[in-house]
Design a protein around this motif. Structure first.
Motif, PDB file in Angstrom:
ATOM      1  N   TYR A 371      35.538  23.285  32.773  1.00 38.44           N
ATOM      2  CA  TYR A 371      35.412  23.229  34.229  1.00 38.44           C
ATOM      3  C   TYR A 371      36.785  23.049  34.877  1.00 38.44           C
ATOM      4  CZ  TYR A 371      33.709  21.573  38.776  1.00 38.44           C
ATOM      5  OH  TYR A 371      33.482  21.407  40.115  1.00 38.44           O
ATOM      6  N   LEU A 372      36.805  22.991  36.215  1.00 41.26           N
ATOM      7  CA  LEU A 372      38.054  22.852  36.966  1.00 41.26           C
ATOM      8  C   LEU A 372      38.843  21.613  36.567  1.00 41.26           C
ATOM      9  CD1 LEU A 372      36.649  23.674  40.533  1.00 41.26           C
ATOM     10  CD2 LEU A 372      37.835  25.227  39.002  1.00 41.26           C
ATOM     11  N   ASP A 373      38.142  20.554  36.164  1.00 32.62           N
ATOM     12  CA  ASP A 373      38.825  19.304  35.833  1.00 32.62           C
ATOM     13  C   ASP A 373      39.435  19.312  34.433  1.00 32.62           C
ATOM     14  OD1 ASP A 373      36.567  19.214  34.269  1.00 32.62           O
ATOM     15  OD2 ASP A 373      35.675  17.463  35.251  1.00 32.62           O
ATOM     16  N   GLY A 374      39.259  20.407  33.698  1.00 29.55           N
ATOM     17  CA  GLY A 374      39.840  20.501  32.359  1.00 29.55           C
ATOM     18  C   GLY A 374      38.926  20.007  31.257  1.00 29.55           C
ATOM     19  N   CYS A 608      35.750  29.940  38.940  1.00 33.57           N
ATOM     20  CA  CYS A 608      36.716  28.891  39.304  1.00 33.57           C
ATOM     21  C   CYS A 608      37.237  29.061  40.728  1.00 33.57           C
ATOM     22  CB  CYS A 608      37.872  28.875  38.311  1.00 33.57           C
ATOM     23  SG  CYS A 608      37.391  28.317  36.657  1.00 33.57           S
ATOM     24  N   LYS A 609      37.662  30.280  41.053  1.00 33.15           N
ATOM     25  CA  LYS A 609      38.249  30.496  42.380  1.00 33.15           C
ATOM     26  C   LYS A 609      37.248  30.247  43.497  1.00 33.15           C
ATOM     27  CE  LYS A 609      40.925  33.841  45.066  1.00 33.15           C
ATOM     28  NZ  LYS A 609      41.511  35.199  45.087  1.00 33.15           N
ATOM     29  N   PRO A 610      36.024  30.817  43.447  1.00 36.59           N
ATOM     30  CA  PRO A 610      35.054  30.500  44.512  1.00 36.59           C
ATOM     31  C   PRO A 610      34.722  29.014  44.610  1.00 36.59           C
ATOM     32  CG  PRO A 610      34.337  32.414  43.255  1.00 36.59           C
ATOM     33  CD  PRO A 610      35.503  31.837  42.526  1.00 36.59           C
ATOM     34  N   LEU A 611      34.629  28.321  43.471  1.00 39.89           N
ATOM     35  CA  LEU A 611      34.312  26.891  43.514  1.00 39.89           C
ATOM     36  C   LEU A 611      35.454  26.082  44.116  1.00 39.89           C
ATOM     37  CD1 LEU A 611      32.439  26.229  40.142  1.00 39.89           C
ATOM     38  CD2 LEU A 611      31.487  26.291  42.447  1.00 39.89           C
ATOM     39  N   GLU A 612      36.692  26.444  43.786  1.00 37.50           N
ATOM     40  CA  GLU A 612      37.843  25.756  44.391  1.00 37.50           C
ATOM     41  C   GLU A 612      37.838  25.940  45.901  1.00 37.50           C
ATOM     42  OE1 GLU A 612      41.319  25.727  40.965  1.00 37.50           O
ATOM     43  OE2 GLU A 612      41.079  27.490  42.224  1.00 37.50           O
ATOM     44  N   ALA A 613      37.588  27.162  46.362  1.00 39.76           N
ATOM     45  CA  ALA A 613      37.544  27.421  47.804  1.00 39.76           C
ATOM     46  C   ALA A 613      36.400  26.656  48.460  1.00 39.76           C
ATOM     47  CB  ALA A 613      37.403  28.923  48.054  1.00 39.76           C
ATOM     48  N   TRP A 614      35.244  26.627  47.804  1.00 39.84           N
ATOM     49  CA  TRP A 614      34.088  25.910  48.349  1.00 39.84           C
ATOM     50  C   TRP A 614      34.371  24.415  48.456  1.00 39.84           C
ATOM     51  CZ3 TRP A 614      30.600  22.140  46.840  1.00 39.84           C
ATOM     52  CH2 TRP A 614      29.395  22.091  47.522  1.00 39.84           C
ATOM     53  N   LEU A 615      34.956  23.847  47.419  1.00 40.81           N
ATOM     54  CA  LEU A 615      35.278  22.416  47.435  1.00 40.81           C
ATOM     55  C   LEU A 615      36.271  22.087  48.545  1.00 40.81           C
ATOM     56  CD1 LEU A 615      35.577  21.497  43.652  1.00 40.81           C
ATOM     57  CD2 LEU A 615      34.149  20.334  45.332  1.00 40.81           C
ATOM     58  N   LYS A 752      43.920  19.936  61.294  1.00 41.79           N
ATOM     59  CA  LYS A 752      43.405  21.297  61.371  1.00 41.79           C
ATOM     60  C   LYS A 752      44.094  22.145  60.333  1.00 41.79           C
ATOM     61  CE  LYS A 752      42.935  25.274  64.432  1.00 41.79           C
ATOM     62  NZ  LYS A 752      43.267  25.857  65.735  1.00 41.79           N
ATOM     63  N   GLU A 753      43.335  22.778  59.487  1.00 40.07           N
ATOM     64  CA  GLU A 753      43.849  23.697  58.486  1.00 40.07           C
ATOM     65  C   GLU A 753      42.968  24.926  58.465  1.00 40.07           C
ATOM     66  OE1 GLU A 753      44.704  22.192  54.639  1.00 40.07           O
ATOM     67  OE2 GLU A 753      45.354  20.239  55.374  1.00 40.07           O
ATOM     68  N   PRO A 754      43.515  26.072  58.063  1.00 43.84           N
ATOM     69  CA  PRO A 754      42.688  27.287  58.019  1.00 43.84           C
ATOM     70  C   PRO A 754      41.535  27.126  57.053  1.00 43.84           C
ATOM     71  CG  PRO A 754      44.779  27.625  56.888  1.00 43.84           C
ATOM     72  CD  PRO A 754      44.877  26.319  57.610  1.00 43.84           C
ATOM     73  N   SER A 755      40.367  27.602  57.471  1.00 48.02           N
ATOM     74  CA  SER A 755      39.163  27.507  56.633  1.00 48.02           C
ATOM     75  C   SER A 755      39.204  28.542  55.526  1.00 48.02           C
ATOM     76  CB  SER A 755      37.918  27.714  57.491  1.00 48.02           C
ATOM     77  OG  SER A 755      36.803  27.867  56.667  1.00 48.02           O
ATOM     78  N   PRO A 756      38.855  28.161  54.298  1.00 48.12           N
ATOM     79  CA  PRO A 756      38.841  29.124  53.190  1.00 48.12           C
ATOM     80  C   PRO A 756      37.495  29.806  53.022  1.00 48.12           C
ATOM     81  CG  PRO A 756      38.524  26.943  52.326  1.00 48.12           C
ATOM     82  CD  PRO A 756      38.621  26.801  53.838  1.00 48.12           C
ATOM     83  N   SER A 757      36.671  29.831  54.092  1.00 51.63           N
ATOM     84  CA  SER A 757      35.327  30.396  53.935  1.00 51.63           C
ATOM     85  C   SER A 757      35.371  31.873  53.557  1.00 51.63           C
ATOM     86  CB  SER A 757      34.536  30.215  55.225  1.00 51.63           C
ATOM     87  OG  SER A 757      35.196  30.829  56.305  1.00 51.63           O
ATOM     88  N   GLU A 758      36.399  32.597  54.072  1.00 51.34           N
ATOM     89  CA  GLU A 758      36.484  34.010  53.724  1.00 51.34           C
ATOM     90  C   GLU A 758      36.815  34.185  52.249  1.00 51.34           C
ATOM     91  OE1 GLU A 758      39.072  36.104  56.266  1.00 51.34           O
ATOM     92  OE2 GLU A 758      37.914  35.727  58.083  1.00 51.34           O
ATOM     93  N   LYS A 759      37.666  33.254  51.728  1.00 47.75           N
ATOM     94  CA  LYS A 759      37.950  33.331  50.294  1.00 47.75           C
ATOM     95  C   LYS A 759      36.672  33.132  49.491  1.00 47.75           C
ATOM     96  CE  LYS A 759      42.583  31.276  50.685  1.00 47.75           C
ATOM     97  NZ  LYS A 759      43.428  30.156  50.233  1.00 47.75           N
ATOM     98  N   MET A 760      35.854  32.183  49.942  1.00 50.24           N
ATOM     99  CA  MET A 760      34.648  31.857  49.191  1.00 50.24           C
ATOM    100  C   MET A 760      33.665  33.016  49.199  1.00 50.24           C
ATOM    101  SD  MET A 760      31.999  28.729  49.779  1.00 50.24           S
ATOM    102  CE  MET A 760      31.108  29.586  51.046  1.00 50.24           C
ATOM    103  N   SER A 761      33.594  33.719  50.340  1.00 50.61           N
ATOM    104  CA  SER A 761      32.599  34.779  50.446  1.00 50.61           C
ATOM    105  C   SER A 761      33.086  36.106  49.884  1.00 50.61           C
ATOM    106  CB  SER A 761      32.213  34.976  51.916  1.00 50.61           C
ATOM    107  OG  SER A 761      33.353  35.322  52.678  1.00 50.61           O
ATOM    108  N   SER A 762      34.382  36.181  49.497  1.00 47.78           N
ATOM    109  CA  SER A 762      34.892  37.431  48.936  1.00 47.78           C
ATOM    110  C   SER A 762      34.402  37.600  47.509  1.00 47.78           C
ATOM    111  CB  SER A 762      36.419  37.434  48.973  1.00 47.78           C
ATOM    112  OG  SER A 762      36.918  36.389  48.176  1.00 47.78           O
TER     113      SER A 762
END
Length: 764
Positions: A371-374, A608-615, A752-762
């Motif tokens: 998993y992401l935590d190793g 991994c990438k979608p889960l990182e963006a979701w988290l 305020k930081e940019p939302s990674p929702s687009e990364k998650m949905s890609s």
């Protein structure tokens, strides 16, 4: 019934009256905007809708600001039925049932492709979600479940769009099922404890001490003038009460008669309409008053945050709708899951997947992935399905029996060998040679099992997952009341982590040793019994479970289950063959042995990438909204999504293509979103109450600091709050938590930081 009307999404609202509503929906000036919305698509449509007025049908906000948890429930709830070619035709099927269903408002949505219904909450249903589920069960409509929070804004439409507007919405509700019982008022701590004179919660003597620190102590020859000036300024915050000035200001070495004379002289002079400028600035610097500039900056920030929250709500609605559609489409195309979902009635699709996951995770026991935590994880799940009595929870038994039929046959063989051994041992009780005890794994264990026996069964399983299926979770409640040998809460928590559990007793008749636990749980029960077993957010069990409701089936027609087709049965057999091949092998003598675990890290690396963006998205949302429940559940929810991906990998028999990866990603993200929301709906308030008990003073001073601040300001706030932790330690903790970033000699809040929702949905 009280609800509010808002001129736009960012403007403050007011109590909605019949006159205000009629004036708004009859405003011809909005006609071009409605035409533009109907013609627009996607983001453009969302942007145009934000200009519309709206109503919060579900709540009234006394301060005019839409904030979840800060309003008063109206006893109404609303539902959206989206993606309709002819909303009016759907309405015709409901028009004759308005009294039965409690519908009081109905209109076509601004896009002209949806139907919005506003209904009375029903007695006995205590949440918006329960009322929505009841309506869906009665009508068969597929409704948007994202409209269950207090602050949800319903965009208003022209009068011609309305299909029903019942006059009874202006009448007081006889009862409000959603209203919580009033708690007895607590005695508030006075701002000036012990009767100490205070101004805006700050003791006068403390303000005077700060005044002395800033201006210094007067030398002999200046004391009378100095004391007179203090009285001239402090009279503005003491209502010219001489007794307060004499008791709270320092004597500066003057006698009482001298101080009385200066005080009387200062208070007898003309008192202006406002505090003198230099004294006002001093009070602002000390945090007693808020300067005009600070107040304007704060109000502007509040307006920006309100706009951000509304924008996030709109973006979240669009994204969640899209995610749900993609997730459900993906689920139907995943082997086994799609077949099981197809045969289930609409209200049982999600519960069917929860039941199937627990059984499939047990079958795919020999999979593992990093998993992401190793750390390596196995498909370990603890799933709970709840519903009121007589709502069809027994469906889970059929699902489990269908998928674990092979395990059950193996268990029957194991139990038969155990019976032979016990009989032989009884006969050879006093013989020198004793029969050899078989150590075959039992894969399905009862909920009525003692702690030592469960540890023994786990040891015999040799690292294979066992499934504990409990048709009524009350069984676990009764089992845990059996004393220390039956309290298995710690074991269940360790089992979810596949951690070791040990016990050591002097008795030779009970288990002593250390075992790594591999136990899957599937439990069904009523809400009351579920809450009785999973009742403490601090023991770690609640955040580890995945929980799913069955919509209330009261007065609903009988749910009809379909049969599997021959092709679907072959598909399930193929997956079961794959699971057997992963787990078992035959030795040279034809005896079944257990294989080593298969590392499939490379096979599901795409998650991994979608889960990182979701988290990260959930972390930022929790930070922005200060939602302790969301922050509490989000990390383990991502682990559950990863384990669900392992189950899906097994359903595809390890054959990963770009298409199968996309399907798994879409399904797991949708499944995780709904499971997270279920946990927050049920346990959110409990988690927040627990967090409040452990509230840190550091949270308070962080909220009080401006967007940009220095270490000196933190030091001042820390000292004032009486916090003993060093300033540099506090700043370091904020930095590693991602709350601030350093900029030259200042620190800036990361608001305020940019939302990674687009990364998650890609696509992965």
């Amino acid at each position: 019934m009280n609800f509010d009307i808002f001129p736009s999404v960012s403007a403050p609202g007011q109590l909605c009256t019949r006159e205000l509503l009629e004036k708004t929906i009859c405003n011809d000036a909005l006609t071009p905007l409605y035409e533009a919305i109907a013609a627009a698509e996607g983001d453009k449509r969302q942007e145009l809708k934000r200009r519309l007025p709206g109503v919060t049908w579900q709540a009234h906000f006394p301060d005019g600001r839409r904030r979840n948890g800060q309003g008063e429930w109206s006893s109404l709830y609303m539902v959206d039925v989206d993606h309709l070619d002819d909303p009016a035709a759907i309405w015709k099927t409901l028009e004759g049932r308005t009294a039965e269903l409690g519908i009081v408002v109905a209109h076509v949505t601004p896009s002209r492709k949806g139907l919005r219904l506003v209904c009375r909450c029903r007695e006995g249903l205590t949440s918006i979600a329960e009322n929505q589920a009841w309506l869906a069960a009665q009508t068969g409509l597929e409704i948007d479940a994202a409209t269950k929070d207090q602050a949800r804004l319903s965009y208003l439409v022209p009068a011609s769009y309305f299909l029903l507007l019942d006059e009874s919405i202006w009448e007081p509700a006889p009862t409000n099922p959603l209203a919580k019982p009033e708690k007895p008022e607590k005695t508030k701590t006075p701002e000036n404890p012990g009767g100490i004179p205070a101004y805006r919660g700050h003791a006068i003597r403390d303000i005077a001490a700060a005044y002395i620190r800033r201006n210094g102590m007067p030398v002999e020859g200046e004391r009378h003038v100095y004391y007179y000036k203090m009285c001239s300024q402090f009279k503005y915050i003491t209502d010219c009460r001489q007794e307060v000035l004499l008791s709270e200001l320092p004597d500066l070495g003057l006698s009482l008669s001298e101080r009385k004379e200066e005080c009387q002289h200062a208070c007898s002079r003309h008192t202006g309409a406002s505090i003198p400028k230099d004294f006002y600035l001093f009070l602002c610097d000390e945090g007693v008053l808020e300067s005009y500039r600070s107040r304007m900056a704060r109000e502007e920030k509040e307006r920006q945050m309100a706009a951000l929250e509304t924008a996030a709500d709109d973006e979240g609605d669009t994204r969640l709708t899209s995610l749900r559609q993609r997730g459900m489409e993906a689920m139907r195309r995943i082997p086994v899951l799609g077949a099981l979902a197809r045969i289930a009635p609409d209200n049982f699709v999600s519960p069917q997947i929860y039941a199937a996951e627990a059984a499939l995770a047990t079958l795919f026991t020999n999979l593992k992935a990093k998993y992401l935590d190793g750390f390596y994880h196995t498909p370990t799940v603890h799933n709970v399905i709840y519903a009121p009595a007589s709502c069809g929870k027994s469906f889970a038994r059929r699902t489990v029996e269908l998928l674990t039929a092979r395990l059950m046959r193996r268990d029957e063989h194991t139990l038969a060998l155990e019976q032979v051994y016990l009989e032989a041992a009884r006969k050879a009780k006093n013989a020198k040679t004793q029969p050899e005890k078989p150590a075959l794994p039992l894969r399905i264990v009862s909920g009525i099992i003692s702690q030592p026996k469960l540890l023994t069964r786990q040891q015999e399983a040799q690292g294979l997952h066992q499934l504990c299926f409990v048709e009524e979770i009350d069984t676990l409640n009764k089992s845990n009341r059996g004393g220390k040998y039956n309290d298995k809460g710690d074991m269940y928590r360790n089992a979810w982590d596949n951690a070791s559990y040990s016990q050591d007793y002097m008795s030779d008749t009970t288990f002593s040793g250390r075992v790594n636990l591999f136990l899957n749980i599937l439990a069904t029960g009523t809400p009351e019994q579920v809450m009785k077993f999973y009742d403490n957010p601090e023991n770690g069990l609640i955040s580890r479970i995945s929980i799913c409701p069955i919509p209330n089936q009261e007065y609903a027609t009988i749910p009809v289950w379909h049969e599997l087709t021959a092709d679907e049965e072959k598909e399930i057999d193929r997956v079961l063959d794959y699971a057997d091949a992963l787990t078992y092998a035959l030795d040279d003598e034809g005896v079944e042995t257990i294989r080593e675990r298969t590392d499939i890290t490379a096979g599901i690396q795409f998650m991994c990438k979608p889960l990182e963006a979701w988290l990260e998205e959930k972390r930022l949302l929790a930070l922005r909204t200060q939602d302790q429940a969301l922050d509490h559940f989000r990390k383990r929810e991502a682990v559950k999504m990863f384990r669900m991906a392992m189950v899906c990998y097994g359903c595809f028999c390890g054959e990963m293509t770009d298409e199968s990866k996309r399907l798994i990603t879409d399904f797991c993200l949708w499944w995780g979103e709904q499971d997270l929301q279920n946990l927050i709906d049920i346990y959110g308030e409990m988690v927040k109450d627990t967090a409040l008990k452990h509230h840190s003073k550091r949270d308070d001073i962080f909220a009080q600091l401006p967007d940009e601040f220095t270490a000196a300001e933190v030091e001042q706030a820390r000292t004032k709050a009486g916090i003993g932790t060093q300033t540099k330690v506090i700043i370091y903790r904020w930095k590693i938590a991602g709350l601030i970033e350093k900029e030259d000699k200042h620190y800036r809040k990361r608001a305020k930081e940019p939302s990674p929702s687009e990364k998650m949905s890609s696509n992965p």
